[in-house]
Design an enzyme around this catalytic site. Structure first.
Site, PDB file in Angstrom:
ATOM      1  N   ASN A 209      35.850  40.901  44.382  1.00 52.51           N
ATOM      2  CA  ASN A 209      36.470  40.445  46.022  1.00 52.51           C
ATOM      3  C   ASN A 209      36.250  42.002  46.460  1.00 52.51           C
ATOM      4  OD1 ASN A 209      37.768  40.983  48.616  1.00 52.51           O
ATOM      5  ND2 ASN A 209      40.028  41.389  47.561  1.00 52.51           N
TER       6      ASN A 209
ATOM      7  N   HIS B 193      45.432  37.710  50.765  1.00 52.98           N
ATOM      8  CA  HIS B 193      45.555  38.693  50.234  1.00 52.98           C
ATOM      9  C   HIS B 193      46.271  39.502  51.036  1.00 52.98           C
ATOM     10  CE1 HIS B 193      43.558  42.784  48.478  1.00 52.98           C
ATOM     11  NE2 HIS B 193      42.953  41.806  47.980  1.00 52.98           N
TER      12      HIS B 193
ATOM     13  N   GLU C  76      46.229  42.872  51.279  1.00 57.07           N
ATOM     14  CA  GLU C  76      45.371  43.388  52.636  1.00 57.07           C
ATOM     15  C   GLU C  76      46.000  42.959  53.914  1.00 57.07           C
ATOM     16  OE1 GLU C  76      42.046  44.961  50.472  1.00 57.07           O
ATOM     17  OE2 GLU C  76      43.463  46.430  49.241  1.00 57.07           O
TER      18      GLU C  76
ATOM     19  N   GLY D  85      44.326  48.217  43.650  1.00 57.94           N
ATOM     20  CA  GLY D  85      43.310  49.334  43.544  1.00 57.94           C
ATOM     21  C   GLY D  85      44.140  51.224  43.711  1.00 57.94           C
TER      22      GLY D  85
ATOM     23  N   GLY E 175      38.394  44.129  42.363  1.00 54.47           N
ATOM     24  CA  GLY E 175      38.074  44.737  43.801  1.00 54.47           C
ATOM     25  C   GLY E 175      36.801  45.672  43.205  1.00 54.47           C
ATOM     26  N   GLY E 176      38.330  46.817  43.326  1.00 54.39           N
ATOM     27  CA  GLY E 176      36.904  48.274  42.656  1.00 54.39           C
ATOM     28  C   GLY E 176      35.443  47.928  41.772  1.00 54.39           C
TER      29      GLY E 176
HETATM   30  C1  PEP Z   1      41.968  42.889  45.234  1.00 54.30           C
HETATM   31  O1  PEP Z   1      41.458  43.339  46.258  1.00 54.30           O
HETATM   32  O2  PEP Z   1      41.694  42.039  45.440  1.00 54.30           O
HETATM   33  C2  PEP Z   1      42.420  44.196  43.325  1.00 54.30           C
HETATM   34  C3  PEP Z   1      42.440  43.356  42.991  1.00 54.30           C
HETATM   35  O3  PEP Z   1      41.605  44.981  44.152  1.00 54.30           O
HETATM   36  P1  PEP Z   1      41.149  46.384  42.724  1.00 54.30           P
HETATM   37  O4  PEP Z   1      40.895  45.260  41.445  1.00 54.30           O
HETATM   38  O5  PEP Z   1      40.382  47.045  43.088  1.00 54.30           O
HETATM   39  O6  PEP Z   1      43.095  46.968  42.480  1.00 54.30           O
END
Ligand code: PEP
Length: 246
Positions: free
Chosen positions: A9, A93, A95, A170, A229-230
């Protein structure tokens, strides 16, 4: 046996140049035993589709409208995403739930719109830290998934579920493999009550998955891969996570 799935993502990151470099490096790394996909910001989907044509990596979007078309300024419909060859679309999600006040029902309606255009919705569920500390994890994730089960009825087996504890996204704090497995088992049981295909459905874990913790998470019986994510923004890290899912 369920094939593992790892989805990157990208969130609101990237540029045309940076994306081209990232995708070139992912393709260079070669095919993975796991299924791999990247969910890019909508304006980049045409570039991503062109770059990944013929590669073993699928692509998708990070959100879609619950509506088919019309006066919804700024929204992107599932049919538009389908035109760009998307296979997946994230819905719900945390966010989006937090910053765009998306309700459980809206998330379910988005999943329905995605399925209508043959996209696989990746339905994200997860509790906040306050909810976990109040002992509400089970109630929260069940409530979130329940809206999708009721809205999709017999089509529920066509979704991918992603358990993403909000406190782990995150933050660098990962749920322990045992904590994650416990919630995945609950979600699988809820799906089993709704469909006889629950054993074939993928439930991904997301929340600070890195190359060094991916293998133990993915080794849990009900964890079928990850939503990343990251670490999806760096080819070496994402590739290592994909390999951990093999
Ligand atoms: C995400 O945005 O779905 C996520 C899991 O981010 P991260 O891996 O950065 O925690």
């Amino acid at each position: 046996m369920r094939r593992k799935l790892v989805i990157g993502n990208w969130k609101m990151n990237g540029s045309r140049v940076a994306n081209a470099e990232l995708l070139a490096a992912l393709k260079e790394a070669g095919p993975s035993v796991a299924e791999v996909a990247v969910c890019a910001p909508a304006p980049y989907l045409a570039d991503v589709a062109l770059s990944l044509q013929g590669a073993s990596i699928s692509w998708g979007a990070q959100d879609c409208s619950a509506f088919e078309s019309g006066a919804y300024t700024g929204e992107v419909s599932a049919s538009m995403l389908a035109e760009f060859g998307c296979r997946y679309v994230l819905v719900g999600h945390s966010e989006r739930r937090a910053f765009h006040a998306e309700s459980d029902q809206l998330v379910a309606d988005k999943a329905k719109a995605a399925l209508a255009h043959k996209l696989t919705p990746v339905v994200c569920v997860g509790e906040t830290l306050a909810e976990r500390e109040a002992g509400q994890t089970e109630a929260v994730v069940k409530r979130q998934l329940s809206a999708v089960i009721h809205t999709l009825a017999h089509c529920i087996s066509q979704v991918v579920v992603a358990y993403e504890p909000v406190w782990a996204i995150g933050t660098g704090k990962t749920a322990s493999p045992e904590q994650a497995q416990a919630v995945h088992a609950l979600l699988r049981a809820q799906l089993k009550a709704a469909t006889e295909k629950a054993g074939e459905m993928k439930i991904l874990y997301g929340g600070s998955v890195k190359a060094d913790n991916a293998a133990t998470l993915f080794a849990q019986p009900d964890i079928d891969g990850g939503l990343i994510g990251g670490a999806a923004l760096k080819a070496a890290d994402f590739t290592a996570i994909c390999r951990a899912a093999a």
